[in-house]
Design an enzyme around this catalytic site. Structure first.
Site, PDB file in Angstrom:
ATOM      1  N   GLU A 158       8.915  14.365  17.794  1.00 28.96           N
ATOM      2  CA  GLU A 158       9.327  14.229  16.395  1.00 28.96           C
ATOM      3  C   GLU A 158       8.604  15.312  15.565  1.00 28.96           C
ATOM      4  O   GLU A 158       7.115  15.312  15.236  1.00 28.96           O
ATOM      5  CB  GLU A 158       9.081  12.991  15.795  1.00 28.96           C
TER       6      GLU A 158
ATOM      7  N   LYS B 212       0.971  -1.137   0.015  1.00 25.04           N
ATOM      8  CA  LYS B 212      -0.103  -0.035   0.039  1.00 25.04           C
ATOM      9  C   LYS B 212       0.795   1.218  -0.044  1.00 25.04           C
ATOM     10  O   LYS B 212       1.729   1.251   0.927  1.00 25.04           O
ATOM     11  CB  LYS B 212      -1.033   0.200   1.205  1.00 25.04           C
TER      12      LYS B 212
ATOM     13  N   CYS C 212      13.102  10.393   8.962  1.00 24.98           N
ATOM     14  CA  CYS C 212      13.120   9.905  10.145  1.00 24.98           C
ATOM     15  C   CYS C 212      14.455  10.071  11.093  1.00 24.98           C
ATOM     16  O   CYS C 212      14.067   9.757  12.372  1.00 24.98           O
ATOM     17  CB  CYS C 212      12.315   8.549  10.351  1.00 24.98           C
TER      18      CYS C 212
ATOM     19  N   GLU D 287       9.681   0.311  10.746  1.00 23.33           N
ATOM     20  CA  GLU D 287      10.638   1.424  10.745  1.00 23.33           C
ATOM     21  C   GLU D 287      10.135   2.605  11.188  1.00 23.33           C
ATOM     22  O   GLU D 287       9.335   2.996  10.296  1.00 23.33           O
ATOM     23  CB  GLU D 287      11.481   1.559   9.407  1.00 23.33           C
TER      24      GLU D 287
ATOM     25  N   GLY E 218       6.452   4.259   9.046  1.00 25.43           N
ATOM     26  CA  GLY E 218       5.623   5.336   9.464  1.00 25.43           C
ATOM     27  C   GLY E 218       5.690   5.643  10.997  1.00 25.43           C
ATOM     28  O   GLY E 218       6.681   5.589  11.653  1.00 25.43           O
TER      29      GLY E 218
ATOM     30  N   GLU F 174       2.455   5.633  16.515  1.00 26.66           N
ATOM     31  CA  GLU F 174       1.289   5.511  16.975  1.00 26.66           C
ATOM     32  C   GLU F 174       0.421   4.571  15.833  1.00 26.66           C
ATOM     33  O   GLU F 174      -0.334   3.504  16.267  1.00 26.66           O
ATOM     34  CB  GLU F 174       0.627   6.848  16.803  1.00 26.66           C
TER      35      GLU F 174
HETATM   36  P1  ADP Z   1       2.835   9.646   8.444  1.00 29.53           P
HETATM   37  O1  ADP Z   1       2.717  10.515   9.677  1.00 29.53           O
HETATM   38  O2  ADP Z   1       4.377   9.547   7.946  1.00 29.53           O
HETATM   39  O3  ADP Z   1       1.895   9.876   7.431  1.00 29.53           O
HETATM   40  P2  ADP Z   1       1.398   7.263   9.102  1.00 29.53           P
HETATM   41  O4  ADP Z   1       1.896   6.225  10.095  1.00 29.53           O
HETATM   42  O5  ADP Z   1       0.349   7.883   9.392  1.00 29.53           O
HETATM   43  O6  ADP Z   1       2.819   8.340   9.188  1.00 29.53           O
HETATM   44  O7  ADP Z   1       1.279   6.621   7.752  1.00 29.53           O
HETATM   45  C1  ADP Z   1       2.359   5.821   7.052  1.00 29.53           C
HETATM   46  C2  ADP Z   1       1.743   4.894   6.328  1.00 29.53           C
HETATM   47  O8  ADP Z   1       0.702   4.033   7.091  1.00 29.53           O
HETATM   48  C3  ADP Z   1       0.768   5.298   5.078  1.00 29.53           C
HETATM   49  O9  ADP Z   1       0.857   4.463   3.892  1.00 29.53           O
HETATM   50  C4  ADP Z   1      -0.548   5.247   5.782  1.00 29.53           C
HETATM   51  O10 ADP Z   1      -1.641   5.006   4.876  1.00 29.53           O
HETATM   52  C5  ADP Z   1      -0.610   3.956   6.697  1.00 29.53           C
HETATM   53  N1  ADP Z   1      -1.520   3.824   7.730  1.00 29.53           N
HETATM   54  C6  ADP Z   1      -2.154   4.814   8.624  1.00 29.53           C
HETATM   55  N2  ADP Z   1      -2.803   4.458   9.427  1.00 29.53           N
HETATM   56  C7  ADP Z   1      -2.894   2.970   9.347  1.00 29.53           C
HETATM   57  C8  ADP Z   1      -3.596   2.163   9.920  1.00 29.53           C
HETATM   58  N3  ADP Z   1      -4.489   2.052  11.019  1.00 29.53           N
HETATM   59  N4  ADP Z   1      -3.467   0.569   9.393  1.00 29.53           N
HETATM   60  C9  ADP Z   1      -2.601   0.543   8.342  1.00 29.53           C
HETATM   61  N5  ADP Z   1      -1.700   1.422   7.848  1.00 29.53           N
HETATM   62  C10 ADP Z   1      -2.111   2.611   8.131  1.00 29.53           C
END
Ligand code: ADP
Length: 493
Positions: free
Chosen positions: A396, A190, A299, A265, A243, A246
Site C-alpha cells: 500500500e 485519540k 484505504c 479498519e 490505521g 502493522e
Molecule cells: P498511518 O500510517 O495512517 O499514520 P498508523 O497506524 O500509524 O497509520 O496511525 C493511525 C492511528 O494509530 C494514529 O492515531 C496513531 O497515532 C495511532 N497509533 C500509532 N501507533 C500506535 C500504537 N502503537 N498504539 C496505539 N495507537 C497507535
C-alpha cells in the site's frame, strides 16, 4: 499543472488556528506533562500550532471521566430517544459550522476544500443516521424450551477507546462516535497526531449540544505513547481502530492482556478491473478517481489497475493524458483537484516507491516527481508494465501512484485480483452482467463496486476481509460491535 504557490480567486479564507488542548470530562485542559508537538501545514511545511500531548496520567483521567459518565451520570438514565436528540443536535451544529470546519480540515490535512465539504456532508449524514438508531436498538424474546420467558437486552459495551488516522479526520470521528453513542457507550478518542484541529473543534460543539461531561473525551498525542496507553488501559472495554495493519497487530497483542474487544479498519491494495466491454470514457474517469481521490491517501484507493489486454494501450494513454491535466495545488482553492500529501514522511515514502518501481523494471508513464519545493505535493503517477510480484503492485503506497497490470481472461483476473493479503475493496467495469456478478461474488473484499468507485455511504457496512480489518463500520452492522447481548431468563408459574 499548477503548483501550490499560484494565487487564486477561488481560495477560501485561511482559518485562524490556536494551540490545541485536550478535552476531558467536559473541559478543555492542558496535558499534565506540559509536552507539546507541532501540527504542520502540509501545503507549506510550516507549523500551524502547538498541540498538547496526553500522557498516561491524562489517559487515566479521560478513562475515569468516561467510566463515571457511563456508570453514574445522566447518560445512563437518559431515554434512548434523548440520546438520539443530542446526536441530532450535534449534527445540526456541525452542519451550521460546516464551512469553517471544512476550511480547517483542508488546512490541516491537505485535502481539497471540495473534498472536505464532501466529508462534512458525510459527517452530518453519519451522525443523523446513528441518531435515528438510538431508540431502535432492540432485543428479542426467544422461544426457549420449558416454562420460561427468555429475552435479550442489548447494552453498551462500556468505555470505548477509539483511535483514528489523518486521512479523513472528521469522517472517521463520525463513523466511530455515531454507533458508539447511539448504543449508549462513552468514548475516549485519540485523534491522529498529524490532524488534531477539527476533532477538538467538534468536541466543543458536542459540549454545546449538551452531551453530559465525560461521555465524549478527546485526546491528542502520539501513537506509541497516548495510543498505546489507551489500548493497555484495564478499564477500557473496547478499542476501535483505523490505521495501518502493522499498528493493528501491536494493538491486538496489547489488547489481549485484558481481552478487549477490538475492531479494525485497515489498509488495502484494491484491484480495479477494466474489461474491454466497458464504457471506456466512464472507466477512464473512474480509474482516475479511484487512484487520485485525496492524492491516493485512501484505504480503498484503486491502486492495482487490471486492464484487459485488448484495450490496454489505449486505456493507459488516456489515463496518463488525464493524469497530466489534474490540478495539484493549494487545498483551500476551490479549483484544486489534488492537495499535498499529509506529511514529509508520506511524501518521501511515495517517492521512494516511485524509485523502487523503476528499479524493479516497471515503466514510469507519467508523474513520479515532487511538485514545487515547498509543501508535500506529488504528481499523479502512472506505472505500466507492472508485474504482480513488484513492490508497487503489492504494498500500500498511500499516494497518487497507480500500477497498470494487463490481463486476458476472467478467471485469470479474479485469481490475480485476490492474490493479496488485503481485502478492503474491489471494482469491476463491464457491461456484461454475468461478468459483473461473478466478479462481485468471487472478489475477496468487504466492498465491491460495479461501474463506479469510492461510493461509500453511512447506511452500508464497510470493512475488510483478510488483513484489511475485523468487524464492520457504518450501517446496522456497526451496532453489533458496540453492544453486548444479555440473555434474561425468568421462571414462569
Ligand atoms: P498511518 O500510517 O495512517 O499514520 P498508523 O497506524 O500509524 O497509520 O496511525 C493511525 C492511528 O494509530 C494514529 O492515531 C496513531 O497515532 C495511532 N497509533 C500509532 N501507533 C500506535 C500504537 N502503537 N498504539 C496505539 N495507537 C497507535
Amino acid at each position: 499543472m499548477s503548483t501550490a504557490t499560484l494565487p487564486s480567486p477561488h481560495a477560501v479564507k485561511r482559518p485562524a488556528v490556536k494551540d490545541q488542548l485536550l478535552f476531558i470530562g467536559g473541559q478543555f485542559v492542558s496535558g499534565s506533562s506540559g509536552k507539546t508537538f507541532p501540527a504542520i501545514d502540509p501545503a507549506t511545511g510550516d507549523t500551524l500550532c502547538q498541540v498538547h500531548e496526553a500522557d498516561r496520567n491524562d489517559v487515566n483521567r479521560a478513562v475515569r471521566a468516561a467510566r463515571q459518565a457511563l456508570e453514574a451520570g445522566p447518560w445512563k438514565q437518559m431515554d434512548a430517544a434523548d440520546r438520539g436528540r443530542l446526536m441530532f443536535k450535534l449534527a445540526d451544529l456541525v452542519e451550521r459550522d460546516a464551512e469553517e470546519l471544512a476550511a480547517l480540515e483542508s488546512l490541516n490535512s491537505g485535502k481539497t476544500i471540495t473534498d472536505s465539504r464532501g466529508d462534512l456532508q458525510g459527517v452530518v449524514n453519519t451522525l443523523r443516521y446513528y441518531a435515528g438508531w438510538a431508540d431502535k436498538i432492540e432485543g428479542r424474546t426467544v422461544p426457549v424450551r420449558g416454562n420460561f420467558l427468555s429475552y435479550t437486552l442489548r447494552q453498551p459495551v462500556g468505555v470505548v477507546g477509539q483511535i483514528i488516522p489523518w486521512n479523513f479526520p472528521l469522517l472517521m470521528l463520525a463513523w466511530k462516535w455515531g454507533p458508539a453513542l447511539a448504543c449508549g457507550n462513552t468514548v475516549v478518542m485519540k485523534l491522529a497526531e498529524q490532524t488534531p484541529l477539527t476533532g477538538m473543534r467538534v468536541a466543543e460543539l458536542a459540549r454545546t449540544a449538551g452531551f453530559p461531561d465525560g461521555v465524549i473525551n478527546v485526546l491528542n498525542g502520539l501513537g506509541e505513547t497516548t495510543g498505546a496507553a489507551l489500548v493497555a488501559h484495564p478499564d477500557v472495554d473496547k478499542i476501535a481502530f483505523t490505521g495501518h495493519y502493522e499498528t493493528a497487530k501491536i494493538i491486538q497483542k496489547s489488547a489481549a492482556d485484558t481481552l478487549k474487544r477490538c475492531t479494525f479498519e485497515l489498509g488495502g491494495k484494491s484491484p480495479n478491473v477494466i474489461f474491454a466491454d466497458c464504457d471506456l470514457d466512464k472507466a477512464v474517469d473512474g480509474a482516475h478517481h479511484a487512484i487520485y481521490f485525496h492524492g491516493g491517501q485512501c484505504c480503498t484507493a484503486g491502486s492495482r489497475l487490471f486492464v484487459e489486454e485488448k484495450i490496454h494501450k489505449e486505456f493507459v494513454d488516456r489515463l496518463a493524458a488525464k493524469a497530466k491535466t489534474r490540478k495539484v495545488g493549494n487545498p483551500l482553492d476551490g479549483a484544486t483537484e489534488q492537495g499535498p500529501q499529509v506529511s514529509q514522511e508520506q511524501m518521501d515514502k511515495i517517492l521512494g516507491y516511485v524509485d523502487l518501481g523503476q528499479k524493479q523494471g516497471a515503466k514510469l508513464v507519467t508523474g513520479g516527481r515532487r511538485v514545487g519545493d515547498k509543501g508535500f505535493f506529488v504528481e499523479p503517477t502512472v506505472f505500466d508494465g507492472v508485474r504482480d510480484d513488484m513492490a508497487i503492485a503489492r504494498d500500500e503506497i498511500f499516494g497518487p501512484v497507480v500500477s497498470v497490470l494487463p490481463f486476458t481472461g476472467v478467471d485469470e483476473v479474479i485469481g490475480r485480483a485476490n492474490n493479496t493479503y488485503y481485502g478492503l475493496a474491489a471494482a469491476v467495469w463491464t457491461k456484461d452482467i454475468d461478468k459483473a456478478h461473478l466478479f462481485a461474488r468471487e472478489a475477496k473484499a468487504g466492498t465491491v463496486w460495479v461501474n463506479c468507485y469510492h461510493v461509500v455511504d453511512t447506511t452500508t457496512p464497510f470493512g475488510g476481509f483478510k488483513m484489511s480489518g475485523q468487524g464492520r463500520e457504518n450501517g446496522e452492522a456497526a451496532l453489533d460491535h458496540y453492544t453486548e447481548t444479555k440473555t434474561v431468563t425468568v421462571k414462569l408459574g
